[in-house]
Design a protein around this motif. Structure first.
Motif, short mmCIF file in Angstrom:
data_model
loop_
_atom_site.label_atom_id
_atom_site.label_comp_id
_atom_site.label_asym_id
_atom_site.label_seq_id
_atom_site.Cartn_x
_atom_site.Cartn_y
_atom_site.Cartn_z
N ASN A 1 38.59 26.46 19.74
CA ASN A 1 39.33 26.97 20.89
C ASN A 1 40.46 25.98 21.22
OD1 ASN A 1 40.29 27.88 23.35
ND2 ASN A 1 38.26 28.37 24.16
N SER A 2 41.67 26.34 20.85
CA SER A 2 42.81 25.44 21.05
C SER A 2 43.21 25.29 22.51
CB SER A 2 44.00 25.93 20.23
OG SER A 2 44.40 27.21 20.66
N SER A 3 42.56 26.01 23.41
CA SER A 3 42.85 25.88 24.84
C SER A 3 42.21 24.63 25.44
CB SER A 3 42.35 27.11 25.61
OG SER A 3 43.05 28.25 25.20
N PHE A 4 41.29 24.01 24.68
CA PHE A 4 40.58 22.84 25.19
C PHE A 4 40.66 21.71 24.16
CE2 PHE A 4 38.42 26.57 26.95
CZ PHE A 4 38.65 26.35 28.30
N VAL A 5 40.99 20.53 24.65
CA VAL A 5 41.11 19.34 23.81
C VAL A 5 40.30 18.23 24.47
CG1 VAL A 5 42.71 17.59 22.93
CG2 VAL A 5 43.42 19.99 23.02
N GLY A 6 39.62 17.44 23.66
CA GLY A 6 38.86 16.33 24.20
C GLY A 6 39.37 15.00 23.69
N ASN A 7 39.41 14.01 24.58
CA ASN A 7 39.73 12.63 24.23
C ASN A 7 38.54 11.78 24.66
OD1 ASN A 7 42.31 13.25 23.35
ND2 ASN A 7 43.27 12.75 25.29
N LYS A 8 37.99 11.02 23.72
CA LYS A 8 36.84 10.16 24.04
C LYS A 8 37.28 8.71 23.99
CE LYS A 8 32.08 9.22 22.58
NZ LYS A 8 31.54 9.22 23.91
N LEU A 9 37.15 8.03 25.10
CA LEU A 9 37.45 6.60 25.15
C LEU A 9 36.26 5.82 24.62
CD1 LEU A 9 39.27 6.37 28.60
CD2 LEU A 9 40.22 6.90 26.35
N SER A 10 36.52 4.67 24.02
CA SER A 10 35.47 3.89 23.37
C SER A 10 34.43 3.36 24.35
CB SER A 10 36.08 2.73 22.60
OG SER A 10 36.78 1.87 23.48
N LYS A 11 34.86 3.12 25.58
CA LYS A 11 33.95 2.64 26.62
C LYS A 11 34.54 3.00 27.97
CE LYS A 11 36.04 -1.91 26.86
NZ LYS A 11 35.84 -3.33 26.96
N ASN A 12 33.81 2.73 29.02
CA ASN A 12 34.30 3.02 30.36
C ASN A 12 35.50 2.13 30.65
OD1 ASN A 12 34.68 2.86 33.24
ND2 ASN A 12 32.72 3.90 33.45
N GLN A 13 36.65 2.75 30.83
CA GLN A 13 37.90 2.03 31.07
C GLN A 13 38.28 2.03 32.55
OE1 GLN A 13 39.56 0.45 28.62
NE2 GLN A 13 38.11 1.14 27.09
N GLY A 14 37.54 2.75 33.36
CA GLY A 14 37.87 2.88 34.77
C GLY A 14 38.69 4.13 35.03
N HIS A 15 38.61 4.62 36.24
CA HIS A 15 39.23 5.90 36.60
C HIS A 15 40.72 5.93 36.32
CE1 HIS A 15 40.94 8.84 39.51
NE2 HIS A 15 39.96 9.57 39.01
N GLN A 16 41.47 4.93 36.77
CA GLN A 16 42.92 4.95 36.64
C GLN A 16 43.37 4.87 35.18
OE1 GLN A 16 45.25 5.08 39.76
NE2 GLN A 16 43.31 6.20 39.85
N ASN A 17 42.73 4.02 34.39
CA ASN A 17 43.07 3.92 32.97
C ASN A 17 42.72 5.21 32.22
OD1 ASN A 17 44.21 1.26 32.72
ND2 ASN A 17 42.17 0.48 33.19
N THR A 18 41.63 5.83 32.61
CA THR A 18 41.23 7.09 31.98
C THR A 18 42.23 8.19 32.31
OG1 THR A 18 38.91 6.45 32.10
CG2 THR A 18 39.38 8.81 31.84
N LEU A 19 42.64 8.25 33.55
CA LEU A 19 43.64 9.22 33.96
C LEU A 19 44.94 9.00 33.20
CD1 LEU A 19 44.64 11.49 35.79
CD2 LEU A 19 44.97 9.80 37.60
N LEU A 20 45.38 7.75 33.10
CA LEU A 20 46.60 7.44 32.37
C LEU A 20 46.47 7.81 30.89
CD1 LEU A 20 49.46 6.25 32.54
CD2 LEU A 20 48.45 4.04 31.95
N ALA A 21 45.32 7.57 30.29
CA ALA A 21 45.10 7.93 28.89
C ALA A 21 45.30 9.43 28.68
CB ALA A 21 43.71 7.50 28.43
N GLY A 22 44.74 10.22 29.58
CA GLY A 22 44.92 11.67 29.49
C GLY A 22 46.37 12.08 29.63
N LEU A 23 47.06 11.50 30.60
CA LEU A 23 48.47 11.83 30.83
C LEU A 23 49.33 11.43 29.64
CD1 LEU A 23 48.72 10.76 34.57
CD2 LEU A 23 48.80 13.11 33.68
N MET A 24 49.08 10.25 29.10
CA MET A 24 49.89 9.80 27.97
C MET A 24 49.59 10.61 26.71
SD MET A 24 52.03 7.59 29.11
CE MET A 24 52.07 8.55 30.63
#
Length: 181
Positions: free
Chosen positions: A32-55
């Motif tokens: 389903n190309s409508s959904f994409v997942g990004n998995k971070l290697s470890k807990n990076q914190g809320h703000q870094n996770t949000l930035l990773a998604g945006l970037m």
């Protein structure tokens, strides 16, 4: 209708969760190309996770909307946010219109937080968290910051593009508990 491309998609970012989050994202995105997942290697914190998604969507979209997965923010605001984008706003903040559901302590600490930040000179949108629409132009500007200790609520207004707000009533959390103390 017709304001969002058929090529649009939703990006889920797993911040090193230890539950079944990644398995659910993987299942949802299979075929389903409508959904994409990004998995971070470890807990990076809320703000870094949000930035990773945006970037991860920078240069792949005209606009993006960030929203936490707890769905307390109102997805029914998307249409109004997109409309404001087409009217020329590069940033559209999703802003809580009240704190009626907060405890007295939570309301006091939240209001104090915004007052203190304002007093220290921060250009911050009152009662706004991380629910916002940003154009690709804004994402490009955001990518130029080399901050390590991120505070996106303070950085985004510094990019200084045209902005507006959409107001909504925040709902109760659908599941789980806040990780914010």
């Amino acid at each position: 209708m017709g304001k969002i491309s058929q090529k649009g998609y939703i990006v889920f970012v797993d911040d090193g969760s230890k539950d079944q989050t990644w398995n659910r994202i993987s299942e949802l995105s299979k075929g389903n190309s409508s959904f994409v997942g990004n998995k971070l290697s470890k807990n990076q914190g809320h703000q870094n996770t949000l930035l990773a998604g945006l970037m991860s969507v920078k240069n792949q979209c005209d606009m993006s909307i960030s929203i936490d997965a707890d769905l307390q923010d109102d997805i029914n605001c998307f249409d109004a946010m997109i409309e404001k984008f087409y009217e020329g706003d590069e940033i559209v903040y999703g802003v809580r219109n009240n704190r009626d559901k907060d405890s007295a302590f939570k309301k006091f600490t939240a209001q104090s937080y915004y007052r203190i930040l304002k007093g220290l000179g921060a250009n911050i949108v009152y009662n706004h968290a991380d629910f916002k629409l940003m154009s690709n132009l804004v994402l490009e500007g955001l990518s130029k910051f080399s901050e390590v200790n991120l505070f996106l609520r303070g950085l985004v207004p510094m990019i200084d593009y045209s902005s507006s707000s959409v107001y909504y009533t925040r709902e109760e959390r659908m599941a789980g508990e806040s990780k914010y103390p």
